[in-house]
Design a protein around this motif. Structure first.
Motif, PDB file in Angstrom:
ATOM      1  N   LEU A   3      58.627  33.965  74.589  1.00  0.00           N
ATOM      2  CA  LEU A   3      59.686  32.968  74.483  1.00  0.00           C
ATOM      3  C   LEU A   3      60.206  32.752  73.066  1.00  0.00           C
ATOM      4  O   LEU A   3      61.326  32.254  72.893  1.00  0.00           O
ATOM      5  CB  LEU A   3      59.191  31.634  75.040  1.00  0.00           C
ATOM      6  CG  LEU A   3      59.034  31.574  76.563  1.00  0.00           C
ATOM      7  CD1 LEU A   3      58.393  30.258  76.982  1.00  0.00           C
ATOM      8  CD2 LEU A   3      60.382  31.745  77.262  1.00  0.00           C
ATOM      9  N   LYS A   6      63.930  33.071  71.918  1.00  0.00           N
ATOM     10  CA  LYS A   6      64.806  33.208  73.080  1.00  0.00           C
ATOM     11  C   LYS A   6      65.750  32.003  73.154  1.00  0.00           C
ATOM     12  O   LYS A   6      65.422  30.904  72.704  1.00  0.00           O
ATOM     13  CB  LYS A   6      63.979  33.294  74.372  1.00  0.00           C
ATOM     14  CG  LYS A   6      63.157  34.569  74.501  1.00  0.00           C
ATOM     15  CD  LYS A   6      64.048  35.785  74.667  1.00  0.00           C
ATOM     16  CE  LYS A   6      63.259  37.031  75.055  1.00  0.00           C
ATOM     17  NZ  LYS A   6      62.304  37.461  74.033  1.00  0.00           N
ATOM     18  N   CYS A  30      61.885  28.408  70.741  1.00  0.00           N
ATOM     19  CA  CYS A  30      63.136  28.791  71.395  1.00  0.00           C
ATOM     20  C   CYS A  30      64.333  28.058  70.781  1.00  0.00           C
ATOM     21  O   CYS A  30      64.194  27.031  70.126  1.00  0.00           O
ATOM     22  CB  CYS A  30      63.086  28.440  72.882  1.00  0.00           C
ATOM     23  SG  CYS A  30      61.852  29.332  73.831  1.00  0.00           S
TER      24      CYS A  30
END
Length: 261
Positions: A3, A6, A30
């Motif tokens: 993650l 992202k 993230c």
């Protein structure tokens, strides 16, 4: 799915589990975009992030197809998106089906089902182009188990369940991982956000899962790329019981409503 770095979009980010999902995703490194119809809620989420530089938000009615298309165009013209978490949802008053006004039933489906579908159809073509992407759809325990007084809500969440599970099959040959979430009783503001004033609840609501705990379970499942998540002991137990003895499961859930409807 790794993650860190992202870019994830979360609907219903102005309160409850959506807000906790955002905070958890930011902890994971993230970039997060929150979507909600409630601007004040989004501003509060922003405050709780500590004005995080990796967080932004957009006030949007996900039930409005044109608004969602515009949202997607605006976001994708500036940035890629690696995941969408369709968390936004509303419930109904605890009433028998015959007493639910048509406009109330329509609003529930507009948000829970059509809102989810709008987000999927607007962002999925882009997600399919990403090296790795994910699509998380939040259904409900009420989407696989009939709950007295929640027939319209349950029908909308059952539609989300089938939509999500069908997408999981359709996208198997792509890099998009589809995850379906089935929460049980949650300690959130969903009744307030659904504009419901009655006091009917499930008797086990006092033991309802806290949204921050639920959020961490979901994000862990995303990292492991689990296709299905049952959140809360009630959801897990009722799923097993409903598969083994549907009539007993219905009697159990009926007995937990805290007043006659």
């Amino acid at each position: 799915m790794e993650l860190k770095d992202k870019r994830i979009l979360v609907t219903g980010g102005g309160s409850g589990m959506g807000r906790e999902l955002i905070l958890t995703l930011l902890e994971k490194g993230c970039y997060v975009i929150a979507v909600d119809i409630n601007e004040d809620g989004l501003k509060e989420t922003y405050r709780l992030t500590g004005s995080h530089k990796r967080f932004t938000y957009a006030v949007t009615d996900i039930a409005d197809t044109r608004a969602v298309n515009c949202l997607a165009n605006n976001i994708l013209s500036c940035s890629d998106i690696d995941g969408v978490i369709n968390n936004a949802g509303i419930i109904q008053p605890f009433l028998h089906t015959e007493f639910i006004a048509h406009d109330v039933a329509k609003r529930i489906f507009n948000v829970n089902f059509w809102g989810t579908l709008n987000m999927i159809q607007s962002f999925l073509p882009h997600l399919k182009k990403r090296p790795n992407a994910m699509l998380v759809n939040v259904s409900s325990m009420g989407g696989f188990l009939p709950i007295p007084g929640q027939s319209i809500y349950g029908a909308s969440k059952a539609a989300v369940k089938m939509l999500s599970e069908s997408l999981n099959i359709e996208l198997r040959s792509t890099n998009v991982k589809v995850i379906t979430v089935f929460p049980g009783a949650m300690n959130t503001d969903i009744k307030k956000n659904s504009e419901i004033a009655d006091d009917a609840t499930l008797e086990n609501a006092k033991n309802a899962l806290q949204p921050n705990v639920a959020a961490r379970i979901i994000i862990t499942a995303v990292e492991k790329e689990n296709a299905t998540i049952y959140i809360g002991e009630d959801s897990k137990m009722m799923r097993q019981l409903y598969e083994i003895d549907p009539e007993r499961a219905i009697n159990v859930i009926s007995s937990t409503i805290n007043h006659k409807i």
